[in-house]
Design a protein around this motif. Sequence first.
Motif, short mmCIF file in Angstrom:
data_model
loop_
_atom_site.label_atom_id
_atom_site.label_comp_id
_atom_site.label_asym_id
_atom_site.label_seq_id
_atom_site.Cartn_x
_atom_site.Cartn_y
_atom_site.Cartn_z
N SER A 1 1.29 -4.52 -0.60
CA SER A 1 0.74 -4.79 -1.94
C SER A 1 -0.43 -3.85 -2.23
CB SER A 1 0.30 -6.25 -2.05
OG SER A 1 -0.84 -6.50 -1.24
N VAL B 1 1.09 -0.58 -3.26
CA VAL B 1 1.51 -0.64 -4.67
C VAL B 1 0.29 -0.58 -5.57
CG1 VAL B 1 2.61 -2.08 -6.43
CG2 VAL B 1 3.64 -1.89 -4.16
N SER C 1 -0.62 2.02 -8.45
CA SER C 1 -0.95 1.55 -9.80
C SER C 1 -2.24 2.18 -10.31
CB SER C 1 -1.08 0.02 -9.81
OG SER C 1 0.10 -0.59 -9.36
N SER D 1 -0.46 -6.80 -8.48
CA SER D 1 -0.22 -6.42 -7.09
C SER D 1 -0.99 -7.25 -6.07
CB SER D 1 -0.54 -4.93 -6.90
OG SER D 1 0.36 -4.14 -7.62
N GLY E 1 4.64 -4.89 -10.90
CA GLY E 1 3.79 -5.20 -9.76
C GLY E 1 4.28 -6.41 -8.98
N GLN F 1 7.81 -5.22 -7.04
CA GLN F 1 7.93 -4.17 -6.03
C GLN F 1 7.62 -4.61 -4.61
OE1 GLN F 1 5.59 -0.85 -7.51
NE2 GLN F 1 7.40 0.09 -8.41
N THR F 2 6.51 -5.32 -4.40
CA THR F 2 6.10 -5.65 -3.03
C THR F 2 7.12 -6.53 -2.30
OG1 THR F 2 3.75 -5.38 -3.51
CG2 THR F 2 4.33 -6.76 -1.62
N THR G 1 10.37 -4.52 -1.69
CA THR G 1 10.25 -3.54 -0.61
C THR G 1 10.20 -4.21 0.75
OG1 THR G 1 9.05 -2.02 -2.08
CG2 THR G 1 8.83 -1.66 0.28
#
Length: 479
Positions: free
Chosen positions: A136, A139, A143, A315, A370, A373-374, A377
């Motif tokens: 995070s 990311v 960001s 995030s 946000g 993605q974390t 992934t």
Amino acid sequence: MKKNSYPWLVLSVTSLGVLLSAMNLSTLNVALPEVSNHFHAGAVASNWILLSYMLFNTVLILVFGKLADIYGRRKLYLFGLTEFSIVSLLIGFSPNIWVLILLRIFQAVGGALVITNTTPLITDAFDKRRLGAALSINVLVASVAQLAGPVVGGGLGFALGWRWVFWFNVPLGIIGVIWGFFVLRPVPGRAKEEKVDWLGNITVFLGLGGLIFALSEGGIVGWGNLSVILGLAAFVIFTACFVWVERHARFPMIDFSLFRIRPYTMANLATFINSLARSSIVLLIALFFQVIDHENAFVAGLKVLPVTIGMIIASPIVGALASKYSSRLLSTSGLIGTCIGMCLLVWNIGPHASVFWISFGQLLIGMGTGIFQTPNTQSIMLTVPIERRGVANGLRSMLQSMGQVISTALSLMIVTSALPTRLKDVIYAGTSAHLASDDVVLISNGYRLAFIVMMLLTVLAIAASYLRSSGRSRQSVKE
């Protein structure tokens, strides 16, 4: 160096790499009219200022993922950061547009080496309990880079000229190389017996290159043009060749056995579609405000900040939630937020666009990204064996980059395809564009159509994310 501090030092190294690679794309999205106007570039050449980097970066990511598994991540990461910095310096001395595009290809080599190795370096350094928080932060750094990128690119292009859009990479790269040299531990590759699948990489490059060429040309010269037809034919033929090659290769670039893991498969599919849907949003909105409202690059950069502000807000929150809720729930929720933001863009774009609602739509897209993605992934990286993480992350990064390059080509094609010939170059003209009211309506309709397509693609990403396994991802390696 204390054992407990080493993972965070690794994260500080990779954060510099992420910062550099993310800013490199976001600065040029806003400053593109400055570069195009300097070289008097038409629509095709302007497209390829962006697409040349994206295309080669996309294909090379998977090559370097395998090389990292074979030779180790440290040396490739540091080499990539060094090469990227040197080429960034040289780009500023480009005598014409075609030399600039060629150097962008070389810059993509370094960028691919950096991107390929950041997530595996983090995954190797952190245990599962802290990995979600580390990813995070990764990311979040991206960001911040995307937040600063449009303002930095717009400000540098407006105040100092287009060269500084590339030259600002150099000091960041030097710092990153020196810091990485002292921090990163040499770790031997875990798959030294394997070889790079060069034939597979060549076929995927030719196939993807044909598609991108066709999309970039089709909206400008027409879909019946021979070059466009040949590009589409190359895409179909070489894609089929790629599938055949991969099924018969001893060491394929894509490990199809991993796709038996449902969370892995659906997470990668969601990655690609989400990237395809959202990647061109900042570029389109920045170009829109420069052409329609005659905003300079700096002001246009400010108007696309809500996307990255949303990512910065989301995030750290999702990093804390990743250990409590499933990847499916978090990722799907993020995509739903992105879809709502897309709806606001479709509804409000036009000759008298509401800056407030367009900004709010961008904010929702950023927050949704946000949130998505974390956990997505983490789902990918924790469902594969440790010795396959380089390849797994290479595929994830390649799909994300493939989505970016196709999104850029597709969205620009949609905007320009319905325009008369005299207006096709105008969307890259920035503040130098002079439009009649009817022309403004035509261009606005092109942007609205592009946002509609992006919104529909986001709906498909929601479906892909939801259809992953409802349980938590199975850990394939020991804690």
